[in-house]
Scaffold this motif. Structure first.
Motif, PDB file in Angstrom:
ATOM      1  N   THR A 132       0.780  -1.320   0.261  1.00 16.88           N
ATOM      2  CA  THR A 132       0.070   0.000   0.186  1.00 16.88           C
ATOM      3  C   THR A 132       0.611   1.201   0.274  1.00 16.88           C
ATOM      4  O   THR A 132       0.571   2.411  -0.810  1.00 16.88           O
ATOM      5  N   HIS A 133       1.997   1.196   1.001  1.00 16.14           N
ATOM      6  CA  HIS A 133       3.153   1.982   0.863  1.00 16.14           C
ATOM      7  C   HIS A 133       3.611   2.758  -0.387  1.00 16.14           C
ATOM      8  O   HIS A 133       3.120   3.419  -1.011  1.00 16.14           O
ATOM      9  N   ALA A 134       3.828   1.473  -1.132  1.00 17.56           N
ATOM     10  CA  ALA A 134       4.040   1.777  -2.670  1.00 17.56           C
ATOM     11  C   ALA A 134       3.316   2.155  -3.406  1.00 17.56           C
ATOM     12  O   ALA A 134       3.335   3.626  -4.320  1.00 17.56           O
ATOM     13  N   ILE A 135       1.984   2.019  -3.251  1.00 17.90           N
ATOM     14  CA  ILE A 135       1.297   2.058  -4.098  1.00 17.90           C
ATOM     15  C   ILE A 135       0.824   3.487  -4.393  1.00 17.90           C
ATOM     16  O   ILE A 135       1.315   4.689  -5.194  1.00 17.90           O
ATOM     17  N   LEU A 136       0.684   4.251  -2.404  1.00 18.74           N
ATOM     18  CA  LEU A 136       0.656   5.560  -2.422  1.00 18.74           C
ATOM     19  C   LEU A 136       1.847   6.624  -2.643  1.00 18.74           C
ATOM     20  O   LEU A 136       1.242   8.109  -3.100  1.00 18.74           O
ATOM     21  N   ALA A 149       3.651   5.942  -5.314  1.00 18.67           N
ATOM     22  CA  ALA A 149       3.503   5.251  -6.805  1.00 18.67           C
ATOM     23  C   ALA A 149       2.641   7.032  -7.030  1.00 18.67           C
ATOM     24  O   ALA A 149       3.315   7.780  -8.480  1.00 18.67           O
ATOM     25  N   LEU A 150       1.951   7.106  -6.293  1.00 18.37           N
ATOM     26  CA  LEU A 150       0.571   8.373  -6.600  1.00 18.37           C
ATOM     27  C   LEU A 150       1.083   9.789  -6.203  1.00 18.37           C
ATOM     28  O   LEU A 150       0.238  10.731  -6.540  1.00 18.37           O
ATOM     29  N   GLY A 151       1.992   9.805  -5.871  1.00 16.49           N
ATOM     30  CA  GLY A 151       2.500  10.922  -4.794  1.00 16.49           C
ATOM     31  C   GLY A 151       2.783  11.660  -3.761  1.00 16.49           C
ATOM     32  O   GLY A 151       3.093  12.404  -3.555  1.00 16.49           O
ATOM     33  N   LEU A 152       2.153  10.362  -3.018  1.00 14.48           N
ATOM     34  CA  LEU A 152       1.892  10.575  -1.686  1.00 14.48           C
ATOM     35  C   LEU A 152       3.220  10.702  -0.911  1.00 14.48           C
ATOM     36  O   LEU A 152       3.613  12.092   0.177  1.00 14.48           O
ATOM     37  N   ALA A 153       4.396  10.172  -1.367  1.00 17.23           N
ATOM     38  CA  ALA A 153       5.934  10.630  -0.629  1.00 17.23           C
ATOM     39  C   ALA A 153       6.187  11.905  -0.378  1.00 17.23           C
ATOM     40  O   ALA A 153       6.647  12.329   0.910  1.00 17.23           O
ATOM     41  N   THR A 154       5.500  13.046  -1.936  1.00 17.81           N
ATOM     42  CA  THR A 154       6.481  14.577  -2.012  1.00 17.81           C
ATOM     43  C   THR A 154       5.399  14.924  -1.102  1.00 17.81           C
ATOM     44  O   THR A 154       5.755  15.863  -0.749  1.00 17.81           O
ATOM     45  N   ASN A 193      14.769  10.816 -13.037  1.00 18.53           N
ATOM     46  CA  ASN A 193      13.821  11.603 -13.507  1.00 18.53           C
ATOM     47  C   ASN A 193      13.559  11.441 -15.408  1.00 18.53           C
ATOM     48  O   ASN A 193      12.353  12.414 -16.121  1.00 18.53           O
ATOM     49  N   GLN A 194      13.964  10.862 -16.221  1.00 16.55           N
ATOM     50  CA  GLN A 194      13.987  11.017 -17.641  1.00 16.55           C
ATOM     51  C   GLN A 194      13.446  10.549 -18.050  1.00 16.55           C
ATOM     52  O   GLN A 194      12.616   9.567 -19.780  1.00 16.55           O
ATOM     53  N   ASN A 195      13.150   9.163 -17.076  1.00 13.74           N
ATOM     54  CA  ASN A 195      12.376   8.026 -17.262  1.00 13.74           C
ATOM     55  C   ASN A 195      10.588   8.204 -17.065  1.00 13.74           C
ATOM     56  O   ASN A 195      10.356   8.865 -15.840  1.00 13.74           O
ATOM     57  N   ASP A 196      10.835   6.795 -16.745  1.00  9.56           N
ATOM     58  CA  ASP A 196       9.034   6.482 -16.192  1.00  9.56           C
ATOM     59  C   ASP A 196       8.759   6.250 -14.783  1.00  9.56           C
ATOM     60  O   ASP A 196       9.358   5.794 -14.360  1.00  9.56           O
ATOM     61  N   ILE A 197       8.947   7.614 -14.027  1.00  5.16           N
ATOM     62  CA  ILE A 197       9.060   7.886 -12.086  1.00  5.16           C
ATOM     63  C   ILE A 197       8.073   6.468 -11.670  1.00  5.16           C
ATOM     64  O   ILE A 197       8.958   6.166 -10.684  1.00  5.16           O
ATOM     65  N   ALA A 198       6.764   6.755 -11.760  1.00  6.04           N
ATOM     66  CA  ALA A 198       6.280   5.466 -10.937  1.00  6.04           C
ATOM     67  C   ALA A 198       6.223   4.328 -11.649  1.00  6.04           C
ATOM     68  O   ALA A 198       6.771   3.570 -10.195  1.00  6.04           O
ATOM     69  N   MET A 199       6.428   3.711 -12.639  1.00  5.12           N
ATOM     70  CA  MET A 199       7.252   2.806 -13.091  1.00  5.12           C
ATOM     71  C   MET A 199       8.511   2.388 -12.090  1.00  5.12           C
ATOM     72  O   MET A 199       8.417   0.764 -11.855  1.00  5.12           O
ATOM     73  N   GLN A 200       9.332   3.271 -12.600  1.00  2.33           N
ATOM     74  CA  GLN A 200      10.548   3.151 -11.355  1.00  2.33           C
ATOM     75  C   GLN A 200      10.428   2.735  -9.740  1.00  2.33           C
ATOM     76  O   GLN A 200      10.337   2.165  -9.147  1.00  2.33           O
ATOM     77  N   SER A 201       9.801   4.065  -9.540  1.00  2.91           N
ATOM     78  CA  SER A 201       9.225   3.842  -8.313  1.00  2.91           C
ATOM     79  C   SER A 201       8.322   2.011  -7.100  1.00  2.91           C
ATOM     80  O   SER A 201       8.831   1.498  -6.301  1.00  2.91           O
TER      81      SER A 201
END
Length: 203
Positions: free
Chosen positions: A52-56, A58-63, A138-146
């Motif tokens: 759940t942490h990982a999904i959140l 990737a959706l921007g919760l960490a920011t 940052n040049q690649n898909d950030i969500a997928m890398q996360s």
């Protein structure tokens, strides 16, 4: 992502994963008190919290957490309160005779308890706030890398926590399944959770 980057990330998070915290101590305490099945039910619950942490994340919760630290500290103290509650229940059980049915009831809730223990544990979020961003291009898909890096972190947690939970389950079984042995195991398990709550509160 390059293999070397993934390997370096795994080696970076490994010491953090192996550091005793609420998740390890919760799984260990359940293995000690309830056996291998209890340890793995607790482990799966903990891993679900990390997913759940990982999904959140990737959706921007960490920011959001980094921008507004008050939410991070709120999560931390909710975790302290919840783990303290679990510790008190185990210690009360250790003081009661003939409460063997308590463990049969607990097993139906281990997944939920494991989930809340990890979801309310800031250690998982620290990986996404302080460590994981350093390995993202940052040049690649950030969500997928996360999500990929999170998958590595979660997989390592699954095996290490499962291994430790199994060891403590074996130790608990060596102590016997008598009421005296059960109370002894509950006392140690409650003490482990108490240590986890204090450690989380002080760090």
């Amino acid at each position: 992502m390059e293999f070397n980057t993934l390997l370096f990330f795994a080696l970076t998070v490994l010491p953090l994963i192996c550091t005793p915290g609420p998740d390890i101590l919760f799984i260990s305490s359940q293995g000690l008190a309830g056996g291998i099945k209890s340890a793995w039910f607790a482990n799966i619950g903990v891993i679900s919290g990390y997913i759940t942490h990982a999904i959140l994340s990737a959706l921007g919760l960490a920011t959001i957490m980094a921008t507004y630290p008050i939410f991070f500290y709120l999560l931390k103290w909710l975790g302290v309160i919840y783990i303290t509650y679990l510790a008190i229940k185990m210690l009360i059980s250790a003081c009661q005779k003939g409460q063997l049915t308590l463990h049969a009831d607990k097993k139906t809730h281990l997944f939920r308890k494991g989930f809340l223990t990890s979801f309310l544990n800031p250690k998982g979020l620290l990986v996404y706030l302080a460590i994981l961003p350093n390995f993202i291009n940052n040049q690649n898909d950030i969500a997928m890398q996360s999500l990929l890096l999170s998958g590595i972190f979660i997989t390592i947690c699954l095996f290490i926590y499962g291994f430790l939970g199994t060891i403590f389950a074996y130790i608990g079984l060596k102590g016997g399944l008598s009421d005296k042995g059960r109370r002894y195991n509950d006392g140690i398990a409650g003490s482990l959770l108490t240590f986890a709550a204090v450690n989380l509160a002080l760090n």
